[in-house]
Design a protein around this motif. Structure first.
Motif, mmCIF file in Angstrom:
data_model
loop_
_atom_site.group_PDB
_atom_site.id
_atom_site.type_symbol
_atom_site.label_atom_id
_atom_site.label_comp_id
_atom_site.label_asym_id
_atom_site.label_seq_id
_atom_site.Cartn_x
_atom_site.Cartn_y
_atom_site.Cartn_z
ATOM 1 N N TRP A 46 0.685 -1.305 0.112
ATOM 2 C CA TRP A 46 0.027 0.117 -0.001
ATOM 3 C C TRP A 46 0.862 1.260 0.074
ATOM 4 O O TRP A 46 0.272 2.488 -0.016
ATOM 5 C CB TRP A 46 -0.984 -0.312 1.185
ATOM 6 N N ARG A 47 2.077 1.239 0.329
ATOM 7 C CA ARG A 47 2.936 2.297 0.539
ATOM 8 C C ARG A 47 2.991 3.282 -1.037
ATOM 9 O O ARG A 47 3.182 2.826 -1.902
ATOM 10 C CB ARG A 47 4.194 1.868 0.852
ATOM 11 N N GLY A 48 3.150 4.430 -0.704
ATOM 12 C CA GLY A 48 2.969 5.321 -1.946
ATOM 13 C C GLY A 48 3.188 6.620 -1.510
ATOM 14 O O GLY A 48 3.374 7.215 -0.333
ATOM 15 N N ILE A 51 1.149 8.753 1.444
ATOM 16 C CA ILE A 51 0.519 7.382 2.282
ATOM 17 C C ILE A 51 0.947 7.358 3.765
ATOM 18 O O ILE A 51 2.034 6.902 3.745
ATOM 19 C CB ILE A 51 0.203 6.247 1.410
ATOM 20 N N LEU A 54 -1.624 2.122 6.358
ATOM 21 C CA LEU A 54 -2.572 1.356 5.531
ATOM 22 C C LEU A 54 -3.975 1.856 5.706
ATOM 23 O O LEU A 54 -4.771 1.874 4.879
ATOM 24 C CB LEU A 54 -2.469 -0.216 6.105
ATOM 25 N N HIS A 56 -4.976 5.210 6.218
ATOM 26 C CA HIS A 56 -4.931 6.219 5.157
ATOM 27 C C HIS A 56 -5.246 5.673 3.946
ATOM 28 O O HIS A 56 -6.088 6.410 3.180
ATOM 29 C CB HIS A 56 -3.422 6.943 5.252
ATOM 30 N N TRP A 57 -4.363 4.642 3.295
ATOM 31 C CA TRP A 57 -4.704 3.979 2.082
ATOM 32 C C TRP A 57 -6.422 3.524 1.808
ATOM 33 O O TRP A 57 -6.790 3.694 1.101
ATOM 34 C CB TRP A 57 -3.818 2.813 1.913
ATOM 35 N N TRP A 60 -8.710 6.483 1.686
ATOM 36 C CA TRP A 60 -8.503 6.906 0.259
ATOM 37 C C TRP A 60 -9.211 6.228 -0.670
ATOM 38 O O TRP A 60 -9.904 6.680 -1.452
ATOM 39 C CB TRP A 60 -7.193 7.540 0.078
ATOM 40 N N LYS A 61 -8.631 4.999 -0.808
ATOM 41 C CA LYS A 61 -9.017 4.084 -1.957
ATOM 42 C C LYS A 61 -10.428 3.613 -1.774
ATOM 43 O O LYS A 61 -11.277 2.997 -2.653
ATOM 44 C CB LYS A 61 -7.737 3.028 -2.256
ATOM 45 N N GLN A 66 -10.932 6.932 8.269
ATOM 46 C CA GLN A 66 -9.507 6.670 8.920
ATOM 47 C C GLN A 66 -9.696 5.962 10.217
ATOM 48 O O GLN A 66 -9.111 4.768 10.644
ATOM 49 C CB GLN A 66 -8.619 7.776 8.871
ATOM 50 N N GLY A 341 -7.249 11.920 0.614
ATOM 51 C CA GLY A 341 -7.523 10.897 1.562
ATOM 52 C C GLY A 341 -6.846 11.317 3.077
ATOM 53 O O GLY A 341 -7.170 10.442 3.725
ATOM 54 N N CYS A 342 -6.373 12.400 3.251
ATOM 55 C CA CYS A 342 -5.916 12.853 4.529
ATOM 56 C C CYS A 342 -6.890 13.379 5.452
ATOM 57 O O CYS A 342 -7.373 12.656 6.259
ATOM 58 C CB CYS A 342 -4.702 13.761 4.319
#
Length: 461
Positions: A46-48, A51, A54, A56-57, A60-61, A66, A341-342
């Motif tokens: 999931w890292r990007g 981000i 996980l 947070h991912w 967002w996705k 959260q 996503g934050c």
């Protein structure tokens, strides 16, 4: 059973069966979902760019809040060590509410008895049993005797690489104070736009804090405001730093305190004067509000790019740091960290999209709110921001690809219900009637017997 019939056309008995059947299917799918989440966490794929975690991912996705995502990740990781709970969950016999509670006290040696207990309980009864078990377990040593509390102490030192190491051992009460402060600091540090300023903490008739019910309204928001307070973070460092920041900042009245004043949007760019994030007000109400000392007006002008954009204030190249009026306009526009996503709302930075050092101006067209973590990630090159004028911005990955603000979630096109899941799988055995006190005594007796046998086997070996 799953023929897409209009619910209003179904007889009462059929309707009840289908509700329970879908509940069982949702439970089984949730188990499969968390199994995949645990695998994703283990691979760290999931890292990007930008981000944080996980959770947070997932926010967002997958469109999950959260705070809900953090709890799902915790449960998913716990289930990897609990095969019996995991199997019952996957068969639809243990709901997510029960599993979430069990993972707080379950161990490989204990889980079979806990599953048997949970199968005969309602979710509320499981919560009560788990709370009682945590109270019994707390403060006992391996031999069952109470452990004398230790005195609090701590030390610190600067390392050769410039980092600071802190080591502490705290007494139970001091430790509880520390962790409570960390939870509050973490809540403030990661607060999002959907969180209230002062979440209420419900209590029962005995004055005890109520447990998290996990119940949510039609929009997915927690009905119990205590659900907004996350558990103690596994990584305490950011929370401790936030606690230090709070001590430095004190409790002075902030320059921007929309909850403590009446903020009204008015002007040529506003069709009807209205309260900030609220309903319209009449001319008479507007005139009445103008007589109050705690009323403030935000005058908006029409600019390309959509309603509500503020294009009134700017300092150009005269000054690098935004003044209070510009900061106010920036907060009214963005509300939270703008990284996709934050949505954090505290400890935000006013970032120059075109850096000040590169000729960027201190104008709303060139300013955007970022939290400390996202701001650091941006300067490390994990993502970039492009300004398009009229206060419109886009986020890009290291390769230049656009980062979607809210990616759409997509259902599986060929999904069919799992025929292996019984329609009444989630219904408690015996209708949920259980003497929790007696049940707790029995399972603790079983655990003590297991421990004695394990000790005898170890001694014989």
């Amino acid at each position: 059973m799953f023929d897409g019939a209009d619910p209003s056309s179904l007889p009462d008995g059929v309707l009840e069966v289908r509700v329970l059947g879908y509940a069982a299917q949702i439970t089984a799918l949730t188990a499969e979902f968390l199994d995949l989440v645990a695998e994703l966490d283990e691979r760290e794929s999931w890292r990007g760019p930008g981000i944080h975690s996980l959770a947070h991912w997932l926010s967002w996705k997958a469109g999950i809040s959260q705070r809900t995502a953090h709890e799902q990740v915790r449960v998913a990781k716990s289930l990897r060590e609990l095969p019996v709970v995991r199997q019952a969950f996957g068969e639809g016999r243990l709901t997510y509410s029960k599993v979430r509670a069990l993972t707080r006290v379950a161990t490989p040696m204990r889980e079979q008895e806990l599953v048997n207990l949970a199968l005969s309980c309602t979710a509320s009864q499981v919560e009560k049993a788990v709370r009682a078990m945590r109270q019994i377990d707390r403060g006992h040593g391996e031999d069952g005797e109470l452990v004398a509390p230790t005195e609090s102490w701590g030390r610190w030192k600067w390392n050769l690489d410039g980092s600071l190491s802190v080591s502490m051992t705290l007494s139970p009460l001091d430790g509880a104070r520390f962790l409570a402060g960390a939870v509050r600091a973490e809540y403030e540090r990661t607060r999002t736009a959907e969180d209230s300023d002062l979440p209420s903490v419900p209590r029962n008739t005995s004055g005890e804090l109520e447990t998290e019910s996990g119940e949510r309204d039609s929009e997915g928001k927690p009905t119990n405001r205590r659900d907004l307070w996350r558990q103690v973070p596994s990584n305490l460092a950011p929370a401790v730093v936030a606690m230090a920041d709070m001590v430095h900042e004190g409790i002075a009245m902030p320059d921007l305190a929309p909850g403590a004043e009446i903020l009204i949007h008015a002007g040529d760019g506003v069709e009807h004067a209205h309260l900030d994030d609220g309903p319209a007000v009449s001319e008479a109400e507007l005139e009445e509000a103008r007589c109050g000392a705690v009323t403030r007006e935000a005058l908006s002008a029409r600019v390309p790019g959509g309603p509500g954009k503020l294009a009134l204030l700017g300092l150009g190249r005269k000054r690098r740091t935004p003044n209070k009026a510009l900061i106010r306009a920036l907060f009214l526009r963005d509300r939270c960290c703008q990284t996709p996503g934050c949505e954090r709302t505290r400890h935000l930075h006013a970032h120059h999209v075109v850096f000040w050092s590169a000729g960027g101006e201190t104008e709303l067209d060139n300013l955007i709110l970022l939290c400390g973590s996202c701001h650091r990630a941006l300067h490390r090159g994990e993502f970039s921001i492009t300004g398009h004028g009229s206060q419109r911005f886009s986020f890009h990955g290291p390769g230049g690809s656009v980062i979607e603000v809210s990616p759409p979630t997509r259902a599986l096109g060929e999904w069919l219900p799992d025929g292996r899941i019984a329609a009444d799988a989630t219904v408690p055995v015996g209708g949920g009637k259980l003497d929790l006190g007696y049940a707790t005594e029995v399972i603790y007796a079983v655990w003590e017997w297991k421990e004695r046998n394990a000790s005898q086997v170890s001694a014989a070996a």
